[in-house]
Design a protein around this motif. Structure first.
Motif, PDB file in Angstrom:
ATOM      1  N   GLU A  73       0.856  -1.192   0.000  1.00 15.99           N
ATOM      2  CA  GLU A  73       0.000   0.000   0.000  1.00 15.99           C
ATOM      3  C   GLU A  73       0.894   1.245   0.000  1.00 15.99           C
ATOM      4  O   GLU A  73       1.011   1.939   1.027  1.00 15.99           O
ATOM      5  CB  GLU A  73      -0.927  -0.011   1.212  1.00 15.99           C
ATOM      6  CG  GLU A  73      -1.859  -1.213   1.261  1.00 15.99           C
ATOM      7  CD  GLU A  73      -2.803  -1.180   2.460  1.00 15.99           C
ATOM      8  OE1 GLU A  73      -2.643  -0.286   3.309  1.00 15.99           O
ATOM      9  OE2 GLU A  73      -3.692  -2.034   2.538  1.00 15.99           O
ATOM     10  N   SER A 113      -0.423   4.741   1.259  1.00 19.17           N
ATOM     11  CA  SER A 113      -1.188   4.719   2.505  1.00 19.17           C
ATOM     12  C   SER A 113      -0.304   5.096   3.701  1.00 19.17           C
ATOM     13  O   SER A 113       0.909   4.873   3.698  1.00 19.17           O
ATOM     14  CB  SER A 113      -1.783   3.323   2.718  1.00 19.17           C
ATOM     15  OG  SER A 113      -2.342   3.203   4.005  1.00 19.17           O
ATOM     16  N   THR A 114      -0.931   5.631   4.733  1.00 20.73           N
ATOM     17  CA  THR A 114      -0.215   5.938   5.985  1.00 20.73           C
ATOM     18  C   THR A 114      -0.157   4.715   6.898  1.00 20.73           C
ATOM     19  O   THR A 114       0.525   4.751   7.923  1.00 20.73           O
ATOM     20  CB  THR A 114      -0.944   7.059   6.753  1.00 20.73           C
ATOM     21  OG1 THR A 114      -2.271   6.612   7.087  1.00 20.73           O
ATOM     22  CG2 THR A 114      -1.037   8.329   5.937  1.00 20.73           C
TER      23      THR A 114
END
Length: 296
Positions: A35, A38-39
């Motif tokens: 991902e 994403s964080t």
């Protein structure tokens, strides 16, 4: 076998708890590859570093995120604020204020966890023990606390305990007594039940100042609220009785500790009460306490 984000997350949690950081970093790397925008992976790594007080490593993760063009979310910001809070330093508090400003600039809506971290850090920063009230420090703390309510959020037990800690460490006794009753009333109104941590700090504040009636009042209020005393509660209360030379009260509290609350007293508590009874020349109390100590 191809792994998904949930599997990597579980592995990171496991290895994080046992502090196997090489494995944590390996699976965070795989999660970021899975991902990339994403964080999620960065937040997991921040959380592990925060748990283990690895402040420099956590800050590096935060900076790497921004370098890679990943916009931090509220979880990222609050995790980093936790790291800075745990530093318990002027530098850490300054970074918390800077992070707070960054959240505002990013138009991110803060949650209750954000406000609690900010409140905790503010209380810690301004809680220098003193017998004289400092209006500026109280104003700063109350500004943060009031911000929770102003934004339609309800303070939780963490919020209230932060404020209790501030009053207990900062305000003189008369001011503390004036402030704590409205605070407990507000907790009842908001259906936020106080915990033993709440009452222990209140009781400790009065006991440290040598105020017996107030200590007894909040010890009784603790029971009225159906909050079970802990060994820390009894240690505070019995310690005050001993300093005030109340042998009968000390032995009565010790008995209640063992029989009513089924708490095993520490050797220090037994010793304090026995020494008090000896000082007061009350051998019947001393022998009773000594007999109870032998049972343990």
């Amino acid at each position: 076998v191809e792994q998904d984000a949930k599997t990597y997350s579980s592995l990171i949690d496991y290895y994080g708890k046992v502090k196997k950081l090489d494995e944590v970093e390996e699976f965070v790397g795989k999660l970021i590859v899975l991902e990339p925008n994403s964080t999620f992976g960065y937040n997991k790594l921040l959380n592990v570093y925060q748990q283990h007080q690895m402040h420099a490593a956590a800050e590096e993760v935060f900076l790497t995120m921004k370098k890679n063009g990943i916009q931090p979310d509220i979880i990222t910001f609050t995790s980093f604020m936790c790291v800075c809070r745990d530093m318990r330093s002027e530098e850490g508090y300054t970074k918390i204020i800077e992070t707070s400003q960054a959240i505002a600039e990013a138009a991110i809506l803060p949650d209750i966890r954000y406000w609690n971290i900010l409140l905790d850090a503010t209380v810690n920063h301004f809680s220098v023990p003193s017998d004289a009230p400092n209006p500026d420090s109280q104003r700063k703390v109350l500004e943060v606390f009031d911000s929770i309510r102003d934004r339609g959020l309800v303070p939780d037990i963490y919020s209230y305990n932060c404020l209790v800690n501030f009053y207990a460490s900062k305000a003189p006794a008369y001011l503390y007594e004036d402030e704590i009753e409205p605070l407990l009333e507000e907790m009842r109104y908001n259906r936020v039940p106080p915990t033993n941590a709440t009452f222990n700090r209140i009781i400790q504040a009065f006991a440290e100042r040598g105020f017996l009636p107030q200590t007894q009042h909040y010890f009784a209020e603790m029971r009225r609220c159906r909050v079970k005393p802990t060994i820390a509660t009894y240690s505070i209360v019995i310690g005050l009785y001993c300093r005030k030379n109340h042998a009968s009260l000390a032995t009565k509290a010790l008995t209640a500790m063992m029989k009513d609350d089924m708490i095993k007293p520490s050797l220090q508590i037994f010793s304090e009460v026995i020494m008090l009874c000896v000082r007061k020349a009350e051998p019947q109390y001393a022998l009773r306490v000594f007999g109870n100590m032998q049972k343990y």
